[in-house]
Design a protein around this motif. Structure first.
Motif, PDB file in Angstrom:
ATOM      1  N   ASN A   1      -5.081   2.902  -1.344  1.00 33.05           N
ATOM      2  CA  ASN A   1      -4.686   1.651  -1.994  1.00 33.05           C
ATOM      3  C   ASN A   1      -5.395   0.446  -1.393  1.00 33.05           C
TER       4      ASN A   1
ATOM      5  N   ARG B   1      -8.744   0.256  -3.058  1.00 27.05           N
ATOM      6  CA  ARG B   1      -8.629  -0.256  -4.429  1.00 27.05           C
ATOM      7  C   ARG B   1      -8.281  -1.737  -4.487  1.00 27.05           C
ATOM      8  N   ASP B   2      -7.900  -2.321  -3.384  1.00 28.34           N
ATOM      9  CA  ASP B   2      -7.400  -3.697  -3.342  1.00 28.34           C
ATOM     10  C   ASP B   2      -8.549  -4.698  -3.420  1.00 28.34           C
ATOM     11  N   ASP B   3      -8.546  -5.517  -4.449  1.00 32.00           N
ATOM     12  CA  ASP B   3      -9.590  -6.531  -4.611  1.00 32.00           C
ATOM     13  C   ASP B   3      -9.496  -7.639  -3.571  1.00 32.00           C
TER      14      ASP B   3
ATOM     15  N   TRP C   1     -16.745   4.379   0.027  1.00 30.95           N
ATOM     16  CA  TRP C   1     -16.037   3.968  -1.177  1.00 30.95           C
ATOM     17  C   TRP C   1     -16.228   2.490  -1.509  1.00 30.95           C
TER      18      TRP C   1
ATOM     19  N   TYR D   1       0.803  -1.223   0.000  1.00 30.54           N
ATOM     20  CA  TYR D   1       0.000   0.000   0.000  1.00 30.54           C
ATOM     21  C   TYR D   1       0.840   1.278   0.000  1.00 30.54           C
TER      22      TYR D   1
END
Length: 212
Positions: free
Chosen positions: A179, A182-184, A211, A97
């Motif tokens: 980050n 955004r991390d799957d 988000w 990250y």
């Protein structure tokens, strides 16, 4: 009867340094003063090795190889792999990250651990004293060539980053949280469980929930 051939001063110095370095290697990156002097190395010579930059004094009674010869990672492992957990900025870096590894090391440790362990000359370590029943929540293993270290998983980590937001720089906080969002690989169920345990549920909802 075999007669030992005496060594010249420079030869003895090189011989002593090589034995100390071998001891440090066999000890996982750190060696105690007593173990070094038990080799027959004079304490004054040990101090001279430090002054000359041939060895590094980590803290009172502990020595390692000269800076640059042994990585900070290995030193951290040698000192804290039994009971420490990589957290905050350090964990953000290893979880992918943060782009750059922080200057110091953030280590979670039992609140009853000796405070003197962190009186280090090198490397720089920021301890996060934690209750025993909280320390092991969300722990996984960071595996690097030659060693392993405990680290918080991404969902527990973000909860701690939110909890201790004031202890981290604004830029690293924003980069790390963004980050994570955004991390799957993030696990929202785990995130909310940790948020409850770490008492940051409202922060998670207001700062991350919008988000998700």
């Amino acid at each position: 009867m075999k007669t030992e051939i005496p060594m010249y001063r420079d030869e003895k110095r090189t011989y002593d340094l090589e034995r100390i370095e071998a001891l440090i290697e066999d000890s996982g990156g750190l060696a105690k003063t007593k173990d070094i002097t038990d080799l027959g190395v004079d304490y004054r010579r040990l101090q001279q090795f430090v002054a000359d930059g041939e060895l590094t004094k980590i803290k009172n009674g502990y020595y390692s190889e000269k800076k640059g010869k042994i990585s900070e990672e290995r030193l951290i492992f040698a000192m804290f792999h039994n009971d420490g957990v990589i957290t905050m900025e350090s964990a953000l870096f290893y979880q992918g990250y943060l782009k750059h590894r922080p200057f110091g090391w953030s280590i979670a440790i039992d609140k009853n651990a000796s405070k003197s362990r962190f009186n280090l000359d090198y490397p720089i370590v920021q301890p996060y004293y934690t209750k025993s029943n909280v320390l092991e929540i969300g722990v996984e293993t960071l595996k690097k060539p030659g060693f392993e270290m405990k680290i918080y998983d991404r969902d527990r980590l973000i909860c701690d980053v939110l909890k201790y937001q004031e202890k981290i720089s604004k830029d690293e906080f924003q980069e790390g949280v963004f980050n994570y969002i955004r991390d799957d690989r993030k696990n929202i169920e785990h995130l909310m469980e940790y948020a409850e345990q770490r008492q940051v549920k409202n922060k998670v909802k207001t700062m991350i929930g919008v988000w998700l």
